[in-house]
Design a protein around this motif. Structure first.
Motif, PDB file in Angstrom:
ATOM      1  N   ARG A  82       8.479  29.275 -47.991  1.00  0.00           N
ATOM      2  CA  ARG A  82       8.407  27.976 -47.301  1.00  0.00           C
ATOM      3  C   ARG A  82       6.999  27.405 -47.367  1.00  0.00           C
ATOM      4  O   ARG A  82       6.806  26.197 -47.603  1.00  0.00           O
ATOM      5  CB  ARG A  82       8.824  28.116 -45.839  1.00  0.00           C
ATOM      6  CG  ARG A  82      10.312  28.175 -45.567  1.00  0.00           C
ATOM      7  CD  ARG A  82      10.578  28.134 -44.069  1.00  0.00           C
ATOM      8  NE  ARG A  82      10.083  26.896 -43.471  1.00  0.00           N
ATOM      9  CZ  ARG A  82       9.824  26.745 -42.165  1.00  0.00           C
ATOM     10  NH1 ARG A  82       9.954  27.768 -41.342  1.00  0.00           N
ATOM     11  NH2 ARG A  82       9.402  25.592 -41.702  1.00  0.00           N
ATOM     12  N   GLN A  84       4.636  28.080 -49.604  1.00  0.00           N
ATOM     13  CA  GLN A  84       4.356  27.695 -50.989  1.00  0.00           C
ATOM     14  C   GLN A  84       4.955  26.325 -51.291  1.00  0.00           C
ATOM     15  O   GLN A  84       4.307  25.452 -51.888  1.00  0.00           O
ATOM     16  CB  GLN A  84       4.924  28.737 -51.947  1.00  0.00           C
ATOM     17  CG  GLN A  84       4.246  30.091 -51.879  1.00  0.00           C
ATOM     18  CD  GLN A  84       5.037  31.173 -52.596  1.00  0.00           C
ATOM     19  OE1 GLN A  84       6.093  30.921 -53.149  1.00  0.00           O
ATOM     20  NE2 GLN A  84       4.540  32.397 -52.547  1.00  0.00           N
ATOM     21  N   GLN A  85       6.203  26.117 -50.868  1.00  0.00           N
ATOM     22  CA  GLN A  85       6.876  24.848 -51.117  1.00  0.00           C
ATOM     23  C   GLN A  85       6.205  23.704 -50.372  1.00  0.00           C
ATOM     24  O   GLN A  85       6.069  22.591 -50.897  1.00  0.00           O
ATOM     25  CB  GLN A  85       8.351  24.964 -50.712  1.00  0.00           C
ATOM     26  CG  GLN A  85       9.148  25.926 -51.574  1.00  0.00           C
ATOM     27  CD  GLN A  85      10.537  26.209 -51.027  1.00  0.00           C
ATOM     28  OE1 GLN A  85      10.818  25.949 -49.844  1.00  0.00           O
ATOM     29  NE2 GLN A  85      11.404  26.763 -51.858  1.00  0.00           N
ATOM     30  N   SER A  86       5.746  23.975 -49.152  1.00  0.00           N
ATOM     31  CA  SER A  86       5.075  22.942 -48.361  1.00  0.00           C
ATOM     32  C   SER A  86       3.756  22.523 -48.987  1.00  0.00           C
ATOM     33  O   SER A  86       3.395  21.340 -49.000  1.00  0.00           O
ATOM     34  CB  SER A  86       4.836  23.452 -46.934  1.00  0.00           C
ATOM     35  OG  SER A  86       6.052  23.759 -46.288  1.00  0.00           O
ATOM     36  N   ARG A  89       3.993  20.123 -52.140  1.00  0.00           N
ATOM     37  CA  ARG A  89       4.340  18.713 -51.968  1.00  0.00           C
ATOM     38  C   ARG A  89       3.113  17.830 -52.147  1.00  0.00           C
ATOM     39  O   ARG A  89       1.984  18.276 -52.020  1.00  0.00           O
ATOM     40  CB  ARG A  89       4.944  18.476 -50.578  1.00  0.00           C
ATOM     41  CG  ARG A  89       6.278  19.177 -50.372  1.00  0.00           C
ATOM     42  CD  ARG A  89       6.759  19.005 -48.958  1.00  0.00           C
ATOM     43  NE  ARG A  89       7.964  19.799 -48.718  1.00  0.00           N
ATOM     44  CZ  ARG A  89       8.323  20.278 -47.539  1.00  0.00           C
ATOM     45  NH1 ARG A  89       7.575  20.034 -46.481  1.00  0.00           N
ATOM     46  NH2 ARG A  89       9.428  20.977 -47.412  1.00  0.00           N
TER      47      ARG A  89
END
Length: 390
Positions: A82, A84-86, A89
């Motif tokens: 989570r 890493q994905q944030s 962006r």
């Protein structure tokens, strides 16, 4: 004894339910996140307020249940994805509750792995996040005043977890064949140092000093004697020395380039846990060969009444006992000292045996009063310190 067994059995039941839910969903639901966070808090609070069996309770969370090496490690892995994905962006958008949840999980990992020898060292095999979180560039979020302090505390507790597992201290207690190349001590040393130099040192001397000071504000269960602790301390000292010797304040350097992320290697699944100690055999504390040393002034917990601190470790006591020479020690700490060094007082050098130690009821009452006051105060935000930093 029966109460301890029943509590451990309850932890295992909850661990099975939460672990199965993590695997079945393939992602992290709000319900599972709340369940894991509340279970970690409950376990640590039960240790904090336990009048007996506290050490056995903490040790057997790892030794007799799969909550840490199964459920919690899967949970951290999912939260790492989570994060890493944030950060990926544009612009990065990291939720405060994500950082706080990871902080809590790292605190719990350090708590449950403290001074557990091989059992703690073997956790590294499944901790892919030890590599991944130090590969990330956190520069975009540390420049956010809302998140900067939270991120510093989160990474500090991750470093504490590394210390208690002694992840940078070699492979003596770990099967090299089971380790991914990025999780060897040599690789992790390089990764952690690169991160601290680029992401922390790259933001200048005051920023680095703040992170180093936070690292030194360790809690009551930090294995300072490990090679990992000394390595991290040396890296911080080297960065500060280099920055302080610069003629002009350096402009923030470029963030580090991201290396290989292990991600789903292994994938989101229950870790292959080592053989557990039967819950029925959880009556006695487990003695691990950890060399104790007398605390130096820099080791002492800041901002706490000195009366509440162990004369040997410099940390807040739980079961204080007093010697005939006037020093007060944490019972487990002084008993371990006497086992390792013989019948001699660590402070005075005079003869001292276990039979000469007496419970210090007055100090024990003061410690409990402090705990009750803290518990009755305003709700604590994850990452803020309390007396035991749990």
């Amino acid at each position: 004894m029966l109460g301890l067994m029943l509590r451990l059995q309850a932890v295992q039941v909850v661990s099975d339910v939460l672990g199965d839910a993590l695997v079945a969903s393939g992602s992290l639901t709000t319900l599972v996140q709340t369940g894991v966070n509340n279970m970690m808090r409950t376990i640590m609070n039960m240790h904090k307020f336990a009048s007996k069996d506290a050490t056995q309770w903490r040790q057997h969370i790892l030794l007799s249940t799969t909550f840490l090496d199964g459920t919690v490690l899967m949970y951290i892995q999912a939260q790492t994805v989570r994060l890493q994905q944030s950060l990926a962006r544009n612009p990065p958008a990291v939720a405060g509750d994500l950082v706080q949840s990871l902080t809590l999980a790292f605190r719990f990992g350090a708590f449950a792995s403290y001074h557990l020898g091989v059992a703690a060292s073997e956790l590294r095999i499944y901790c892919t996040f030890f590599n991944d979180l130090f590969q990330l560039s956190i520069r975009p979020i540390v420049m956010d005043a809302r998140l900067s302090g939270q991120v510093m505390i989160m990474y500090t507790h991750l470093l504490f977890f590394l210390c208690n597992v002694d992840a940078l201290g070699g492979e003596k207690d770990v099967s090299v064949d089971e380790l991914l190349p990025e999780l060897t001590s040599a690789a992790l040393c390089a990764t952690v140092e690169k991160f601290l130099r680029a992401e922390v040192g790259g933001c200048g001397l005051p920023f680095t000093q703040a992170w180093h000071q936070q690292f030194r504000r360790f809690d009551n269960l930090l294995a300072q004697e490990t090679a990992t602790y000394q390595f991290i301390e040396n890296v911080y000292n080297a960065i500060e020395s280099q920055l302080a010797s610069s003629a002009q304040p350096a402009a923030p350097s470029a963030p580090q380039q991201q290396g290989r992320l292990l991600g789903d290697v292994p994938s989101l699944k229950k870790a292959k846990t080592s053989q557990k100690v039967s819950i029925a055999n959880a009556a006695q504390p487990v003695k691990v060969n950890q060399k104790l040393r007398v605390a130096q002034k820099k080791d002492v917990t800041a901002g706490v009444d000195p009366e509440l601190l162990c004369a040997l470790t410099g940390q807040v006591m739980k079961n204080p006992v007093t010697s005939p020479y006037g020093q007060t020690f944490e019972r487990d700490a002084i008993m371990n000292w006497l086992d390792q060094n013989g019948s001699v007082c660590p402070i005075t050098g005079k003869p001292l045996s276990a039979a000469q130690l007496t419970p210090n009821v007055l100090i024990a009452n003061k410690i409990m009063q402090q705990l009750v006051k803290q518990s009755m105060a305003a709700p604590k935000v994850d990452g803020e310190d309390d007396l035991y930093n749990f």
